[in-house]
Scaffold this motif. Structure first.
Motif, PDB file in Angstrom:
ATOM      1  N   GLY A  12     -30.283  -3.957 -39.415  1.00  0.00           N
ATOM      2  CA  GLY A  12     -31.012  -2.156 -40.059  1.00  0.00           C
ATOM      3  C   GLY A  12     -30.818  -2.671 -41.503  1.00  0.00           C
ATOM      4  N   ASP A  13     -31.861  -2.021 -42.169  1.00  0.00           N
ATOM      5  CA  ASP A  13     -32.556  -1.641 -43.514  1.00  0.00           C
ATOM      6  C   ASP A  13     -33.953  -2.514 -43.011  1.00  0.00           C
ATOM      7  N   ASN A  38     -22.983   6.462 -42.207  1.00  0.00           N
ATOM      8  CA  ASN A  38     -23.607   5.032 -42.271  1.00  0.00           C
ATOM      9  C   ASN A  38     -24.809   4.391 -42.798  1.00  0.00           C
ATOM     10  N   ALA A  39     -25.336   5.539 -41.893  1.00  0.00           N
ATOM     11  CA  ALA A  39     -27.527   5.121 -42.155  1.00  0.00           C
ATOM     12  C   ALA A  39     -28.121   5.577 -43.650  1.00  0.00           C
ATOM     13  N   ILE A 124     -15.018  -6.767 -42.171  1.00  0.00           N
ATOM     14  CA  ILE A 124     -16.878  -6.903 -41.942  1.00  0.00           C
ATOM     15  C   ILE A 124     -17.484  -6.340 -42.627  1.00  0.00           C
ATOM     16  N   THR A 127     -19.493  -0.159 -44.089  1.00  0.00           N
ATOM     17  CA  THR A 127     -20.187   0.717 -45.290  1.00  0.00           C
ATOM     18  C   THR A 127     -18.226   1.868 -45.763  1.00  0.00           C
ATOM     19  N   GLY A 128     -17.852   1.759 -44.697  1.00  0.00           N
ATOM     20  CA  GLY A 128     -16.387   2.709 -45.786  1.00  0.00           C
ATOM     21  C   GLY A 128     -16.712   4.015 -44.897  1.00  0.00           C
ATOM     22  N   ILE A 131     -16.747   4.997 -40.002  1.00  0.00           N
ATOM     23  CA  ILE A 131     -17.215   4.885 -38.653  1.00  0.00           C
ATOM     24  C   ILE A 131     -17.023   4.501 -37.512  1.00  0.00           C
ATOM     25  N   GLY A 132     -16.164   3.169 -37.682  1.00  0.00           N
ATOM     26  CA  GLY A 132     -15.040   2.525 -36.639  1.00  0.00           C
ATOM     27  C   GLY A 132     -14.052   3.318 -36.162  1.00  0.00           C
ATOM     28  N   GLN A 222     -28.770   1.881 -38.192  1.00  0.00           N
ATOM     29  CA  GLN A 222     -28.737   0.623 -38.001  1.00  0.00           C
ATOM     30  C   GLN A 222     -29.827   0.211 -37.139  1.00  0.00           C
ATOM     31  N   LEU A 226     -26.855  -4.796 -34.908  1.00  0.00           N
ATOM     32  CA  LEU A 226     -26.009  -3.917 -35.208  1.00  0.00           C
ATOM     33  C   LEU A 226     -24.902  -4.017 -34.389  1.00  0.00           C
ATOM     34  N   VAL A 236     -20.225  -5.748 -36.973  1.00  0.00           N
ATOM     35  CA  VAL A 236     -21.687  -4.650 -35.892  1.00  0.00           C
ATOM     36  C   VAL A 236     -21.541  -3.398 -36.444  1.00  0.00           C
ATOM     37  N   THR A 237     -21.850  -2.489 -36.379  1.00  0.00           N
ATOM     38  CA  THR A 237     -21.817  -1.270 -35.914  1.00  0.00           C
ATOM     39  C   THR A 237     -20.755  -0.320 -34.919  1.00  0.00           C
ATOM     40  N   VAL A 271     -25.908  -6.904 -44.581  1.00  0.00           N
ATOM     41  CA  VAL A 271     -25.211  -6.478 -45.528  1.00  0.00           C
ATOM     42  C   VAL A 271     -23.632  -6.714 -44.762  1.00  0.00           C
ATOM     43  N   GLU A 273     -20.089  -8.418 -44.127  1.00  0.00           N
ATOM     44  CA  GLU A 273     -20.381  -9.807 -43.028  1.00  0.00           C
ATOM     45  C   GLU A 273     -20.853 -10.150 -42.330  1.00  0.00           C
ATOM     46  N   ARG A 301     -24.651  -1.875 -52.467  1.00  0.00           N
ATOM     47  CA  ARG A 301     -24.139  -3.528 -52.551  1.00  0.00           C
ATOM     48  C   ARG A 301     -25.574  -4.054 -52.606  1.00  0.00           C
TER      49      ARG A 301
HETATM   50  P1  IMP Z   1     -20.405   0.574 -39.900  1.00  0.00           P
HETATM   51  O1  IMP Z   1     -21.300   1.092 -39.400  1.00  0.00           O
HETATM   52  O2  IMP Z   1     -20.106   1.369 -41.715  1.00  0.00           O
HETATM   53  O3  IMP Z   1     -18.728  -0.089 -39.562  1.00  0.00           O
HETATM   54  O4  IMP Z   1     -20.212  -0.862 -40.994  1.00  0.00           O
HETATM   55  C1  IMP Z   1     -20.412  -2.140 -39.910  1.00  0.00           C
HETATM   56  C2  IMP Z   1     -21.467  -3.099 -40.934  1.00  0.00           C
HETATM   57  O5  IMP Z   1     -22.745  -2.205 -40.205  1.00  0.00           O
HETATM   58  C3  IMP Z   1     -21.350  -3.940 -41.816  1.00  0.00           C
HETATM   59  O6  IMP Z   1     -21.588  -4.793 -42.008  1.00  0.00           O
HETATM   60  C4  IMP Z   1     -22.955  -2.597 -42.396  1.00  0.00           C
HETATM   61  O7  IMP Z   1     -23.135  -3.319 -43.730  1.00  0.00           O
HETATM   62  C5  IMP Z   1     -23.123  -2.496 -41.126  1.00  0.00           C
HETATM   63  N1  IMP Z   1     -23.875  -1.465 -41.475  1.00  0.00           N
HETATM   64  C6  IMP Z   1     -23.925   0.049 -41.199  1.00  0.00           C
HETATM   65  N2  IMP Z   1     -24.705   0.446 -41.158  1.00  0.00           N
HETATM   66  C7  IMP Z   1     -25.768   0.055 -41.774  1.00  0.00           C
HETATM   67  C8  IMP Z   1     -27.320   0.482 -41.799  1.00  0.00           C
HETATM   68  O8  IMP Z   1     -27.473   1.682 -41.750  1.00  0.00           O
HETATM   69  N3  IMP Z   1     -27.840  -0.529 -42.348  1.00  0.00           N
HETATM   70  C9  IMP Z   1     -27.113  -1.696 -42.790  1.00  0.00           C
HETATM   71  N4  IMP Z   1     -26.261  -2.231 -42.166  1.00  0.00           N
HETATM   72  C10 IMP Z   1     -25.309  -1.331 -42.377  1.00  0.00           C
END
Ligand code: IMP
Length: 429
Positions: A12-13, A38-39, A124, A127-128, A131-132, A222, A226, A236-237, A271, A273, A301
């Motif tokens: 991602g990013d 999360n994006a 993990i 992003t809080g 999503i999960g 992402q 991920l 992962v997401t 970003v 773990e 972050r």
């Molecule tokens: P989640 O998608 O919020 O559940 O996060 C799961 C993992 O994916 C974490 O390590 C996040 O930092 C990473 N992540 C989720 N969305 C992005 C993104 O858009 N860019 C980079 N990392 C992401």
């Protein structure tokens, strides 16, 4: 080919927002197929800076229609705030944004559970944004979809059952006070009034567009590493971030998703773990982070920073079927005396060019580097390949060689004009 997928080949990013914005100039439809709030897609148009979480970056191109596909998870409060912001900055959204009735709704308890659960040794670093837990409900068939908002009774029943279940879990596991289901129902039905005018059969719109030869750009969020299946699980997401997710997330045949532009940043970041073999020690990472403004667009972050990992991106390109690479933030590496690319790993006493399928092994992998000379020139105004410093061209050649895909588009700054085509131009072969 009338369609194209833009997908990240790192964690991602990668700078997908900028690449999508550049390519959207030629697109009729821009379609998000997975992920949610999360994006954080960052786009710079002249002096205007945008961070988009849910609305596809194509919204900044007036002639483009944008779709949020059924593979996405939608937090209505966040989406409505984003729409209001875009409108206040002069972008027409009504009539240009179609949200799939099939997309799942992120409920308040998804966000609470995401934050409460993501603690301790198995963290993990999510992003809080819920999503999960939201995707978990989708797969458990207990989710609530955007289209359910059209029928308040159905929506109320589904939401009450969902909230009751989450209240039990959150109270038993974390001693959390219960949410009032009636409050959640009321709040979401209030959002519905403003959201429903945008809701429709988004997938049918995309199929029609493809059928009539329109140019469709699928916007990945992402990155492949991920992706819930192909990525570095469990770090992962919750969705299929790779091109594999396009067919299911946008409701189109896999044969029609088009060529694939894999986006890679000229170095690597992560970003949260999870294993990151080319991660730099804190001081060097801090230098790159400052220069590249590597702070999360969604959470703020600080991003972990490292050298370009060709083993990881070669794997991601192979899984994605990348036809082209778009290399972003090349300018940020200016001033580094020596540049390094990981071309193999040392793993358990052996050298390998394979990307390990499990995160535990990847944690043990040590990078084997290829070194290249750096450059000191400022390249942020260079818009033709011929004017790039020799060392820059050699670095791009090395990325191409090691990943095995032509680097057709190069970005040397955040603005649209800071882009150059290289060799075979994307979409012009
Ligand atoms: P989640 O998608 O919020 O559940 O996060 C799961 C993992 O994916 C974490 O390590 C996040 O930092 C990473 N992540 C989720 N969305 C992005 C993104 O858009 N860019 C980079 N990392 C992401």
């Amino acid at each position: 080919m009338s369609s194209r997928v833009v997908v990240g080949l790192q964690w991602g990013d990668e700078g997908k927002g900028k690449v999508i914005d550049v390519l959207a100039g030629e697109a009729d439809l821009v379609v998000r197929y997975q992920g949610g709030g999360n994006a954080g897609h960052t786009v710079q148009v002249g002096h205007e800076h945008y961070v988009l979480h849910l609305v596809p970056a194509g919204i900044l191109r007036p002639g483009t229609t944008c779709v949020i596909g059924g593979g996405c998870v939608v937090d209505p409060e966040l989406l409505l705030a984003e729409i209001a912001q875009l409108e206040s900055r002069g972008h027409r959204v009504q009539g240009r944004l179609v949200v799939s009735a099939r997309a799942h709704l992120v409920l308040p308890a998804h966000k609470r559970w995401d934050v409460l659960r993501d603690k301790g040794a198995n963290r993990i670093g999510t992003t809080g944004r819920g999503i999960g837990p939201c995707y978990a409900d989708k797969v458990a068939r207990t989710g609530v979809r955007v289209g359910d908002l059209r029928d308040p009774d159905l929506f109320g029943n589904l939401t009450r059952a969902n909230v009751a279940e989450k209240n039990t879990i959150l109270s038993a596991l974390y001693g959390e006070p219960p949410s009032d289901p009636e409050e959640v129902v009321k709040r979401y039905l209030y959002f519905a009034e403003r959201l429903l005018p945008h809701v429709g059969d988004a997938e049918a719109r995309v199929r029609e567009a493809l059928g009539s030869g329109k140019r469709v750009l699928f916007e990945g969020a992402q990155g492949l590493l991920l992706d819930v299946d192909a990525g570095t699980y469990p770090f992962v997401t919750g969705s299929s971030a790779g091109p594999g997710g396009v067919a299911t997330g946008a409701g189109v045949p896999p044969s029609q998703t088009g060529d694939v532009v894999g986006v890679v940043k000229a170095y690597a970041t992560r970003v949260g773990e999870g294993p990151f073999p080319t991660e730099l020690p804190p001081e060097e990472a801090a230098r790159l982070r400052e220069r590249g403004a590597e702070f999360g667009a969604t959470t703020g972050r600080p991003r972990r920073c490292g050298w370009f990992d060709a083993v990881a991106s070669r794997y991601a390109a192979a899984v994605s079927g990348a036809d082209h690479l778009a290399v972003t933030k090349l300018d940020i590496l200016g001033g580094e005396k020596k540049l390094r690319l990981a071309v193999a790993y040392k793993l358990d006493g052996r050298e390998t060019t394979e990307f390990p399928g499990d995160a535990v092994a990847l944690h043990r992998a040590e990078p084997v580097y290829r070194e290249l000379p750096g450059w000191t020139e400022d390249i942020t105004d260079v818009t033709s390949e011929a004017r790039l410093p020799e060392a820059c061209r050699r670095y791009l050649d090395a990325i191409e060689e090691e990943v095995g895909v032509p680097a057709s588009l190069v970005s040397v700054g955040p603005e649209r004009r800071q882009s150059l085509a290289r060799g075979v131009e994307v979409g012009r072969e």
